[in-house]
Design a protein around this motif. Structure first.
Motif, short mmCIF file in Angstrom:
data_model
loop_
_atom_site.label_atom_id
_atom_site.label_comp_id
_atom_site.label_asym_id
_atom_site.label_seq_id
_atom_site.Cartn_x
_atom_site.Cartn_y
_atom_site.Cartn_z
N THR A 160 34.71 39.37 24.00
CA THR A 160 34.70 38.59 25.24
C THR A 160 33.33 38.68 25.89
OG1 THR A 160 37.00 39.17 25.57
CG2 THR A 160 35.83 38.33 27.49
N TYR A 162 30.94 37.40 29.36
CA TYR A 162 31.02 36.91 30.73
C TYR A 162 29.68 36.31 31.14
CZ TYR A 162 35.29 39.64 30.96
OH TYR A 162 36.53 40.14 30.72
N GLU A 178 31.54 42.22 26.84
CA GLU A 178 32.30 43.22 27.60
C GLU A 178 31.91 44.65 27.24
OE1 GLU A 178 36.49 42.88 26.76
OE2 GLU A 178 36.14 42.69 24.62
N GLY A 231 32.41 39.70 41.58
CA GLY A 231 32.92 40.15 40.29
C GLY A 231 33.17 41.64 40.23
N GLU A 232 33.60 42.06 39.03
CA GLU A 232 33.98 43.45 38.78
C GLU A 232 33.19 43.99 37.60
OE1 GLU A 232 36.39 45.22 40.38
OE2 GLU A 232 36.73 43.53 41.74
N ARG A 237 33.45 43.05 33.81
CA ARG A 237 34.89 42.88 33.66
C ARG A 237 35.36 41.54 34.23
NH1 ARG A 237 34.07 45.33 30.20
NH2 ARG A 237 34.65 47.41 29.60
N SER A 238 34.37 40.72 34.58
CA SER A 238 34.62 39.35 35.04
C SER A 238 33.25 38.68 35.05
CB SER A 238 35.20 39.36 36.47
OG SER A 238 34.20 39.77 37.39
N ASP A 239 33.20 37.39 35.35
CA ASP A 239 31.90 36.78 35.61
C ASP A 239 31.31 37.49 36.82
OD1 ASP A 239 32.29 35.04 33.53
OD2 ASP A 239 32.92 33.36 34.81
#
Ligand code: FES
Length: 123
Positions: free
Chosen positions: A4, A6, A31, A65-66, A93-95
């Motif tokens: 994944t 981001y 990620e 984001g995170e 863990r996100s955009d």
């Protein structure tokens, strides 16, 4: 298997000591990748020293984001509360949207909460 990835927007402040000052640079970060390394791979040279989440040279502000900061050697809950991140050891863990070059702000923040390295490191 496809890892994944981001999308990470890095806002380089106008007053940053960088050729890219004033730019917003968008990169893709996997990620399992650190934001700092990914940025450098994309040709955006951001400040860092220890690259272990210890010295705070790479500090940035998390605007959106995170991140997973669990690989940092010294990262406090109050840093998270104030949306400060150490991008040398931050995995998305996100955009994300990040403001780079926040070392001084990080030192002031740490001093305020009596956490090392505090004002003693301010030149
Ligand atoms: S480079 Fe030292 S904390 Fe990130």
């Amino acid at each position: 298997m496809g890892e994944t990835t981001y999308s990470v927007e890095i806002v380089v402040p106008e007053d940053a000591d960088s050729e890219r000052a004033g730019e917003v640079v968008e990169i893709e970060v996997g990620e399992e990748e650190y934001v700092l390394a990914a940025a450098r791979n994309e040709g955006l040279w951001l400040p860092a020293d220890c690259q272990q989440g210890w010295c705070t040279t790479c500090a940035a502000e998390l605007l959106e984001g995170e991140v997973d900061q669990s690989d940092a050697k010294r990262y406090y809950e109050v840093d998270d509360d104030e949306d400060m991140t150490l991008i040398c050891t931050a995995k998305p863990r996100s955009d994300l949207r990040i403001r780079s070059h926040q070392h001084r702000e990080m030192l002031e923040h740490r001093a305020e909460y009596d956490k090392p390295p505090g004002k003693s490191k301010l030149g």
